[in-house]
Design a protein around this motif. Sequence first.
Motif, PDB file in Angstrom:
ATOM      1  N   ASP A 226      49.038  18.825  36.146  1.00 17.94           N
ATOM      2  CA  ASP A 226      49.895  19.089  37.300  1.00 17.94           C
ATOM      3  C   ASP A 226      51.361  18.910  36.915  1.00 17.94           C
ATOM      4  O   ASP A 226      51.774  17.808  36.557  1.00 17.94           O
TER       5      ASP A 226
ATOM      6  N   SER B 152      35.473  17.433  37.090  1.00 16.50           N
ATOM      7  CA  SER B 152      35.837  18.780  37.535  1.00 16.50           C
ATOM      8  C   SER B 152      36.689  19.476  36.479  1.00 16.50           C
ATOM      9  O   SER B 152      36.436  20.637  36.134  1.00 16.50           O
ATOM     10  N   ASN B 153      37.684  18.772  35.956  1.00 17.96           N
ATOM     11  CA  ASN B 153      38.515  19.343  34.893  1.00 17.96           C
ATOM     12  C   ASN B 153      37.691  19.691  33.665  1.00 17.96           C
ATOM     13  O   ASN B 153      37.891  20.733  33.029  1.00 17.96           O
TER      14      ASN B 153
ATOM     15  N   GLY C  74      35.647  22.731  34.260  1.00 18.07           N
ATOM     16  CA  GLY C  74      36.515  23.888  34.351  1.00 18.07           C
ATOM     17  C   GLY C  74      36.996  24.368  33.007  1.00 18.07           C
ATOM     18  O   GLY C  74      36.912  25.562  32.677  1.00 18.07           O
ATOM     19  N   GLN C  75      37.482  23.426  32.190  1.00 15.42           N
ATOM     20  CA  GLN C  75      38.009  23.867  30.895  1.00 15.42           C
ATOM     21  C   GLN C  75      36.888  24.353  29.979  1.00 15.42           C
ATOM     22  O   GLN C  75      37.079  25.272  29.174  1.00 15.42           O
TER      23      GLN C  75
ATOM     24  N   ALA D 113      40.372  15.624  29.696  1.00 19.78           N
ATOM     25  CA  ALA D 113      40.186  16.113  31.060  1.00 19.78           C
ATOM     26  C   ALA D 113      40.395  14.996  32.075  1.00 19.78           C
ATOM     27  O   ALA D 113      40.975  15.216  33.152  1.00 19.78           O
TER      28      ALA D 113
ATOM     29  N   THR E  22      37.981  25.266  39.144  1.00 18.45           N
ATOM     30  CA  THR E  22      38.860  24.494  40.026  1.00 18.45           C
ATOM     31  C   THR E  22      39.905  23.788  39.181  1.00 18.45           C
ATOM     32  O   THR E  22      39.586  23.205  38.151  1.00 18.45           O
ATOM     33  N   ARG E  23      41.156  23.843  39.615  1.00 19.69           N
ATOM     34  CA  ARG E  23      42.210  23.090  38.937  1.00 19.69           C
ATOM     35  C   ARG E  23      42.923  22.192  39.941  1.00 19.69           C
ATOM     36  O   ARG E  23      42.939  22.464  41.139  1.00 19.69           O
TER      37      ARG E  23
ATOM     38  N   PHE F 181      45.151  22.463  33.368  1.00 21.19           N
ATOM     39  CA  PHE F 181      44.625  21.452  34.283  1.00 21.19           C
ATOM     40  C   PHE F 181      45.594  20.277  34.483  1.00 21.19           C
ATOM     41  O   PHE F 181      45.224  19.273  35.086  1.00 21.19           O
TER      42      PHE F 181
ATOM     43  N   HIS G 127      44.726  26.278  43.405  1.00 18.17           N
ATOM     44  CA  HIS G 127      43.690  25.393  42.858  1.00 18.17           C
ATOM     45  C   HIS G 127      42.538  26.165  42.215  1.00 18.17           C
ATOM     46  O   HIS G 127      41.590  25.551  41.713  1.00 18.17           O
TER      47      HIS G 127
END
Length: 747
Positions: free
Chosen positions: A290, A580-581, A584-585, A473, A692-693, A288, A678
């Motif tokens: 960038d 979101s992160n 996701g994780q 995150a 989502t990433r 996650f 993404h």
Amino acid sequence: MTYVPSSTYRIQVQPAFDLDAAAGLVPYLERLGVGAVYTSPLLAAAPGSTHGYDVVDPTTANPELGGEQARQRLVKAAREHGLGFVLDLVPNHMSVEVPSANPWWWDVLTHGRESRYADHFDIDWSRGPILLPILGDEGELELRDGRLAYYDHEFPIAPGTESGSAAEVHERQHYRLVHWRRGNAELGYRRFFDITSLAAVRVEDPQVFSDTHAEVLRWVRAGEVDGLRIDHPDGLADPGGYFARLRENADCWLVVEKILAAGEELPASWPVHGTTGYDTLRQVGGVFVDPAGEEPLTELAATPAFHVEERRSRRLITERSLVAEMRRIAALAPGVPAEAVAELMVAFPVYRSYLPEGLASWRAAVETARASRPDLAEAIDTIDRTVRAEPRGELATRIQQTSGMVVAKGDEDTAFYRFPRLTALNEVGGAPDRFGVTPEEFHAGAAAREAAWAAGMTALSTHDTKRSEDVRARIAVLSELPHEFAGLARRWSARRGIGEPTLELLAWQSLLGTWPVTPERLAAYLDKAAKESKVRTSWVDHDEEFEAAVNAWPAAVLGDAELAAEVEAFVDRIKGPGWSNALGQKLLQLAGPGVPDVYQGTELFDLSLVDPDNRRPVDFAARGELLDRLEQGWLPEVDDTGAAKLHVVRTTLRLRRERPELFTGYRPLYADGPAARHALAFHRDGVAAVATRLPVGLARTGWQDTVLALPPGTWTDRLTDRPVPPVVPLAELLDRYPVALLVRENR
């Protein structure tokens, strides 16, 4: 077939949340979908212990937690609700901070070499009396109630040595009370890292193994413990031999707290199910981040390259904290100076080489040390020859037991606090020099885990993590906004600086990651961070003026209305992507290969920092109320309540427990379209996870016409109960949540 839980839930049992409180939590855990209750150590610990790793009596359940009867009540509650029971076990050391609380240590201090427990502890008896570094600059010894006393510290008096003054009695004992500063250089017993109050035990001795493990093994044989988490195997003389003996006596799930360097594997000969999951943590969290943020954030931090800081920090540990260990090892190789030993410790590419299996790591350390210090090459070669000739000899054993201490203290507890480029990467088991993890590396790691260690534990937060999964995150979002964050950090530091640039940058990231946070919590964290980094102050040598400035900084920042408003505005900008992160994780961990652990309280968004901050009370009543609503079909928004995370955790854990056959195998799934980078997705045997990433970048373009093709079958998103077509537009699949848990209803 050995029991393997579908998942675990870690509970930090302590006097403020004892065994009966844990038993009362079991119905909630069953509703959450947990497979096994997983507790911190339960053996008798030092008075007032809040973590249990300071065992004083391995023969009994901790009376401060409720004792044996309360332990049985917890096990009964777990059994009544169909849950397994997993226990944390500490084989490497015992607490000697309060000698009278540890009957074995008290006996050793009383009788010295003649004690029946003299060989239980790893003591260098050739050094004479045991040095106990507890004296300060003031105060005197006195005789009190048949004991030798220094303030509130009390020590035994050997039979027949009671007459005379306190000083005269002291000189006749099997120990010597010395100034506390002498411990790091002169200590005569092995310890846990640099903590003199934790004395190592010789569990490699069959009798010591039996004495230290008899009670826990009784629980295992009685069917009251289904799994063991083994703490700090790197401190053991022979980890492989220890696990073989443990396996002979305990047919249960075994996971080990082993930190693996990137690319390192557990020794194949160990009869265990896997690690406790720090390797997974690095891969899941890193995907996650960038990579485009690396250059600007590196420029902002303006620190030496991590490998430079790492070597510098490790060397600091060998020169200050672990001098006694360097000297003890050097004494085993006549003519070899302690600095040659230290240079080898600094050069290790992993925490420990497990000779003879880990010969490649050993050779790498030797070559690096020789290149770094050619003036010590001859001494290093002498050590190398001796170690390779006797890989199970005392020199090799001592070096292996100590290298992990140097690496852990040098990296995690020093360099990680000095390298604030992106603190989301500075985690136990992390690799701060690697700016994140590519999707390809993530998939390769997950596939390898499924193939070799499918029953190992996975984790995102533990009692040892430097910051919680949700803090990491949110901080990871900074990698998507590096220039904006850099500009703000420079302006904020000019307005409210601390006076030490690396701590300053760490402080701003910590504030953003934990907002809203009280000044008291942040001050306590920054005090610890400043001392761990050892730049301007330390646990041993204090700069009280600087510490006072650090302590005052959070209140000053939060009390500056204009600055606090700027900080809050930026938090509002990164909070949504951070959620979101976080979702996701969490989904990738829970649905992926391995046995997922949920650390207490993290089923909601949890913004905790390093211990003891992560042992704060958890509001289980609030979690229970949210769970009630979820059970009635509520689909929560993604917001500050964290209910969306609870929804993801509950849905995935219940599915794992009810349909374990879905969670086998591993195959990457790849999106197709302009926003494909993404999406991160994988398929197992009937379940697929989609996350989502890099959400900030995604928000600029949207999913557009990006789609995800699924294996044949009829699919349903369990998070929304909506049917999913075989080729699904991601804009539709992820319109409500940034994640999806897909189940194939038929083939």
